[in-house]
Design a protein around this motif. Structure first.
Motif, short mmCIF file in Angstrom:
data_model
loop_
_atom_site.label_atom_id
_atom_site.label_comp_id
_atom_site.label_asym_id
_atom_site.label_seq_id
_atom_site.Cartn_x
_atom_site.Cartn_y
_atom_site.Cartn_z
N VAL A 256 0.85 -1.19 0.00
CA VAL A 256 0.00 0.00 0.00
C VAL A 256 0.89 1.25 0.00
O VAL A 256 1.82 1.34 0.81
N PRO A 257 0.63 2.22 -0.86
CA PRO A 257 1.45 3.45 -0.87
C PRO A 257 1.11 4.36 0.31
O PRO A 257 -0.05 4.59 0.62
N VAL A 258 2.18 4.86 0.97
CA VAL A 258 1.99 5.71 2.15
C VAL A 258 2.97 6.87 2.10
O VAL A 258 4.00 6.82 1.43
N PHE A 259 2.60 7.95 2.84
CA PHE A 259 3.50 9.04 3.15
C PHE A 259 3.78 8.97 4.64
O PHE A 259 2.86 8.81 5.45
N VAL A 260 5.04 9.12 5.03
CA VAL A 260 5.41 9.26 6.44
C VAL A 260 6.27 10.50 6.53
O VAL A 260 7.39 10.54 6.02
N VAL A 261 5.73 11.54 7.21
CA VAL A 261 6.42 12.83 7.28
C VAL A 261 6.44 13.32 8.72
O VAL A 261 5.56 12.99 9.52
N PRO A 262 7.45 14.10 9.08
CA PRO A 262 7.48 14.66 10.43
C PRO A 262 6.27 15.57 10.67
O PRO A 262 5.86 16.32 9.78
N SER A 263 5.70 15.47 11.84
CA SER A 263 4.59 16.33 12.22
C SER A 263 5.13 17.36 13.21
O SER A 263 5.54 17.01 14.32
N ASP B 40 17.48 19.45 16.41
CA ASP B 40 17.98 18.16 15.95
C ASP B 40 18.11 18.16 14.42
O ASP B 40 17.51 19.00 13.75
N PRO B 41 18.87 17.21 13.87
CA PRO B 41 18.91 17.09 12.41
C PRO B 41 17.51 16.81 11.85
O PRO B 41 16.64 16.29 12.55
N ASP B 42 17.32 17.15 10.59
CA ASP B 42 16.03 16.90 9.96
C ASP B 42 15.71 15.41 10.02
O ASP B 42 16.52 14.57 9.60
N PRO B 43 14.52 15.06 10.53
CA PRO B 43 14.14 13.64 10.55
C PRO B 43 13.83 13.15 9.15
O PRO B 43 13.53 13.94 8.25
N PRO B 44 13.91 11.84 8.93
CA PRO B 44 13.70 11.32 7.58
C PRO B 44 12.23 11.39 7.18
O PRO B 44 11.33 11.49 8.00
N ARG B 45 12.00 11.33 5.88
CA ARG B 45 10.67 11.26 5.30
C ARG B 45 10.59 10.01 4.45
O ARG B 45 11.61 9.53 3.97
N PHE B 46 9.38 9.52 4.24
CA PHE B 46 9.20 8.32 3.42
C PHE B 46 8.02 8.54 2.50
O PHE B 46 6.95 8.99 2.92
N HIS B 47 8.24 8.22 1.22
CA HIS B 47 7.18 8.27 0.23
C HIS B 47 7.33 7.05 -0.65
O HIS B 47 8.23 6.98 -1.48
N GLY B 48 6.51 6.06 -0.43
CA GLY B 48 6.64 4.82 -1.18
C GLY B 48 5.62 3.81 -0.72
O GLY B 48 4.54 4.16 -0.23
N ARG B 49 5.96 2.53 -0.87
CA ARG B 49 5.02 1.45 -0.57
C ARG B 49 5.52 0.61 0.59
O ARG B 49 6.73 0.41 0.76
N LEU B 50 4.59 0.11 1.36
CA LEU B 50 4.94 -0.79 2.45
C LEU B 50 5.50 -2.08 1.88
O LEU B 50 5.09 -2.54 0.79
N ASP B 51 6.45 -2.69 2.59
CA ASP B 51 7.09 -3.90 2.09
C ASP B 51 6.18 -5.11 2.29
O ASP B 51 5.00 -4.99 2.66
N ALA B 52 6.73 -6.32 2.06
CA ALA B 52 5.92 -7.54 2.11
C ALA B 52 5.33 -7.79 3.48
O ALA B 52 4.34 -8.54 3.60
N GLU B 53 5.87 -7.17 4.53
CA GLU B 53 5.33 -7.32 5.88
C GLU B 53 4.41 -6.18 6.27
O GLU B 53 3.96 -6.11 7.42
N GLY B 54 4.15 -5.28 5.34
CA GLY B 54 3.31 -4.14 5.66
C GLY B 54 4.01 -3.12 6.53
O GLY B 54 3.36 -2.45 7.36
N ALA B 55 5.32 -2.95 6.33
CA ALA B 55 6.10 -2.07 7.19
C ALA B 55 7.11 -1.29 6.35
O ALA B 55 7.34 -1.57 5.17
#
Length: 905
Positions: A829-836, A846-861
């Protein structure tokens, strides 16, 4: 009897000795078949050019011959290999272009289905690796002691003759079989040298094969890269060439440097490593999808499509995929579900979670509510495949059914004659109604026919309408949609232009080989008749200083009528011929132009055309003068490998030449100075030229150079310039060494802050870059580590050493995502994970936290790497429907599960 036996015995000895002698002679052949590296030193191998096995002796296919002599400036030349080749249907240069690549704007001198082979990268790479697609050789020989040669056993027709010697080369196209006393005058030719390295760095690829092929006549010339990845091919005749580089485990690359090469060229051929790519296809319910075809296309222009099938567990494998961005997609057999994913990481496994496709239904009506038949609805291309976008046509009741539809957003275009075109943007969320009605506004139209002076209908004529009212206001069209602004006449010459209002203006009609027409019209109008005249024409031949036809030349006919600014363009054919038609009467300047590594060459002459005249013109390139010089450093020592370019100063450019290319050797290339710093520029015909020079890590200093007049960026030289020295200063450097906490070198990247450019990669963590005085700060990045930012402080022109930069490893948290509305697997499933930032400390130290824009892997993570050692709040958002949930990650959590709530009913 004894005497006869002795004679035969002696003859046998002679034959054996002759064969033995032939095996010992060195061979420098023009076209390899099975080359093998020779057991010589790396330096020696780098200097050997196409020293490979020769063609098999051609079988005579005719009774004709071509005889002649090979000469150079000093006289006849022995020992030169001459071959006669001819393109056929299987030759790369003659193969028809695939339909999507056909150049519909190609000039008349280019065959209708011709395609420049540089556009068929995958096909060229495949054929060259298989040693196919080369123009066949019909005869070959070597020039005798007096330079004479004879090519025997030729069929009728014309051949390309190649003369390749140790110190020169020449190619003569279109020499008829049966010709006698053909003179092949060797030119200096050029050497093509360079390196084969990996795409993401400068690591050489030893043993890589480099095949240089002539575009027009498709001859192959090979070299094998040495231990430093170096190769050299030549001397070769001037012309258009491609380079094909290949090596085991690497993606074969097709490269093109200069359109026309006639002087030494240095190239850097970068290859991408091939890798194994695995993945998983899941149904919309998260179950393995068996027996589906997975499509994969690398992010390369012209890259081939690869396909494979999923097994019983939904798994699939591609054995050879370039290590670049790759896009995969899959349909179910009913085309009711679709999945796609992209990856460029070597270790990443693709997960394609299919989602249901939808169909949009509804009715299209006019403004009075009456259903409209024949409305075409087209969806903007949605998927990366080759399938056409979905279309639908309304029936008698105005009803349509459009699909299958994928993606969260849709752009739909509605068109119908006598109605205004319409573009609708829809959001394809779960709550999007499956029924959607549209309304089209009626238009007022201009209808008519385009014919020639004989009354024959003309198809493919481009027509556009310009309102007088809008022209007075500075507008160029009077439409609410671009698709209403223009049209093209059909096979019967009919056309239709729709407008949103009654108006008056001009109808413009343009077609190749005809003069443009401008007709006063009123909107609405019917039965408008537009007559196009064939006008005048100019044709001829482009030749060199010796009168030989030239190829790869562009002919431009500039309209010198004040305020015109028009130019007609054609490309010469294999015999140097050109033809421009459909011209109006008036004064013109006819120019023949071509680009070479060191400069743009041109010749021109005025042409006065009268109505319906047919002018014949010959354009001759002058031999010009030669300019020699040296590239040196500030101490007067030679600097090799400098690109030098000559340009006509802007103030000297003729007024009719509206387009002048920038004088920048980095963008347009140049002749390269040799190991002793010497360079040669040929065929200079203008009174004055400005010279510019460039080399990585060096800055051209015109004020310190000699032999001309300096300005801020170049050196102006005139005929008679002597002791020409172009001085290159050492550019200031920016240095840094990146390590981890244990002091080990760290593969990292450096980017300039606030500058949209690609980052510089350093696999060994050592940066030594050209410093620009405008750099205010840099960012250092490494996977799994916190970014470092450093200011760049120092006086202009000085080196800056940032020293050893120690990067701190961040922590990693595995984040599982669940859906409250669907307890099944969320894999793919495609998801966005961004700092709130609403609950995070501000300002964030602190350093900029990471962001994620892509799809969950085979374990849904997903794995969030590089997290700071503090509590941080993130927002997880589902891309498909926008549902989201905040999650707090404390300083030591390694595994976290977040559940996205169901949509409220």
């Amino acid at each position: 009897m004894r005497k006869g036996m002795q004679s035969r015995w002696l003859m046998g000895v002679v034959v054996v000795l002759g064969l033995l002698l032939l095996t010992l002679l060195p061979r420098t052949e023009d076209t390899p078949r099975n080359p093998a590296p020779r057991s010589s030193s790396s330096q020696e191998r780098s200097l050997n050019t196409w020293n490979t096995s020769e063609h098999a002796v051609p079988t005579p296919t005719g009774s004709l011959r071509i005889t002649g002599v090979v000469r150079d400036a000093r006289g006849s030349v022995p020992g030169v290999r001459i071959t006669a080749s001819r393109a056929d249907a299987e030759t790369l240069s003659e193969r028809p272009c695939p339909e999507p690549l056909r150049d519909r704007q190609a000039p008349s001198s280019v065959r209708e289905n011709a395609c420049r082979i540089v556009h068929m990268e995958e096909e060229v790479a495949r054929l060259v690796e298989a040693r196919e697609g080369e123009a066949p050789v019909f005869a070959q020989t070597t020039s005798a002691e007096d330079g004479t040669f004879a090519l025997e056993g030729l069929p009728s027709g014309a051949f390309a003759l190649w003369a390749l010697g140790e110190h020169g080369a020449v190619m003569r196209p279109e020499v008829p079989a049966g010709s006698e006393a053909v003179e092949l005058e060797l030119e200096e030719g050029f050497q093509l040298s360079g390196t084969v390295t990996e795409a993401l760095g400068h690591t050489p690829i030893p043993g890589a094969r480099v095949t240089v092929l002539h575009e027009a006549h498709t001859r192959f010339f090979d070299a094998i890269a040495d231990d430093q990845g170096r190769f050299r091919v030549g001397p070769l005749p001037p012309g258009r060439y491609l380079e094909v580089a290949s090596a085991q485990g690497w993606r074969t690359g097709v490269f093109r440097e200069e359109p026309w090469i006639d002087s030494d060229v240095e190239v850097d051929l970068k290859l991408h490593r091939m890798r194994w790519l695995e993945g998983l296809v899941l149904t919309p319910q998260g179950l393995p999808a068996e027996g589906l075809t997975v499509n994969l296309r690398p992010d390369f222009k012209g890259a081939d499509l690869q396909t494979t099938r999923t097994d019983a567990q939904g798994r699939f494998t591609f054995e050879e995929v370039p290590a670049v961005l790759n896009h995969a997609w899959v349909w179910n057999p009913e085309r009711t579900a679709y999945g796609e994913a992209s990856t460029e990481k070597t270790s990443e496994k693709l997960v394609l979670r299919m989602t249901p496709c939808s169909f949009l239904e509804g009715t299209v009506r006019d403004e009075q509510g009456r259903p409209l038949e024949g409305v075409r609805l087209t969806v903007k291309k949605q998927d990366p495949g080759d399938d056409p976008p979905p279309e639908a046509l309304t029936d008698e009741a105005g009803h349509y059914r459009l699909g299958p539809l994928i993606g969260p957003y849709l752009e739909i275009t509605l068109t119908r004659d006598h109605f205004m075109n319409k573009v609708e943007h829809l959001s394809r969320r779960d709550d999007l109604a499956r029924t959607w009605d549209f309304t089209l506004a009626r238009a007022v139209s201009v209808e008519g026919t385009v014919v020639d002076t004989g009354g024959a209908p003309l198809a493919g004529v481009a027509l556009r309408f310009l309102s007088k009212r809008d022209a007075a206001d500075g507008f160029t069209r009077a439409r609410s949609s671009n698709r209403d602004a223009n049209t093209v006449s059909d096979e019967a010459g009919r056309f239709l232009l729709d407008s949103d209002r009654e108006d008056s203006g001009w109808l413009f009609a343009e077609a190749r080989d005809f003069t443009a027409a401008k007709v006063d019209v009123k909107v609405p109008s019917t039965e408008v008749r537009v007559v196009l005249h064939r006008g005048a024409s100019v044709s001829g031949t482009v030749v060199d200083a010796k009168g030989a036809p030239m190829t790869d030349v562009t002919v431009k006919l500039w309209d010198t009528t004040p305020g015109s600014g028009d130019a007609h363009t054609d490309t010469v054919d294999a015999k140097g011929g050109f033809s421009l038609r459909g011209l109006k009467a008036g004064p013109y300047m006819l120019e023949a132009w071509r680009r070479t590594p060191g400069m743009e060459q041109s010749t021109s002459r005025p042409v006065e055309l009268e109505e319906h005249t047919q002018a014949e013109v010959t354009l001759r390139f002058e031999e010009g003068r030669t300019l020699e010089g040296m590239t040196v450093d500030t101490f007067g020592q030679p600097v090799p490998g400098v690109q030098v370019r000559a340009c006509i100063p802007l103030d000297d450019a003729p007024a009719w030449q509206l387009l002048v290319e920038p004088c920048d050797p980095r963008e347009r290339g140049g002749v390269r100075s040799g190991p002793d710093g010497r360079f040669v520029l040929q065929h200079l015909v203008a009174p004055t030229y400005q010279l510019v020079a460039w080399k990585e890590g060096r800055s051209f200093a015109p004020s310190r150079s000699r032999g001309g007049t300096a300005d801020a960026f170049s050196l102006h030289v005139a005929p008679g310039s002597e002791d020409l020295r172009l001085v290159l200063e050492r550019s200031p450097r920016l240095k840094a060494r990146v390590v981890n906490a244990e002091g080990q070198p760290l593969s990292s990247s450096l980017s300039v802050k606030y500058e949209y450019k690609g980052a510089t990669q350093a696999p060994d963590g050592v940066f030594d870059l050209v410093r620009r005085d405008t750099i205010g700060g840099v960012r250092i990045s490494a996977e799994g580590f916190f970014d470092l930012e450093r200011d760049v402080e120092g006086q202009p022109g000085e080196d800056v050493d940032l020293g050893t930069l120690v990067m701190t490893r961040g922590r990693k948290t595995r984040l599982f995502v669940r859906d409250e509305a669907n307890p099944g697997s969320m894999a793919g499933v495609p998801v966005f994970v961004v700092p709130s930032y609403k609950d995070n400390p501000q300002p964030d130290r602190d350093p900029d936290p990471p962001r994620f824009h892509g799809r969950l892997d085979a374990e849904g993570a997903i794995d969030l790497d590089g997290l700071p050692l503090t509590t941080r709040l993130f927002t997880v958002r589902l891309q498909q429907d926008g549902r989201q949930q905040d999650v707090s990650l404390d300083a030591h959590q390694e595994v976290v599960t977040v559940t996205v709530p169901a949509r409220p009913r």
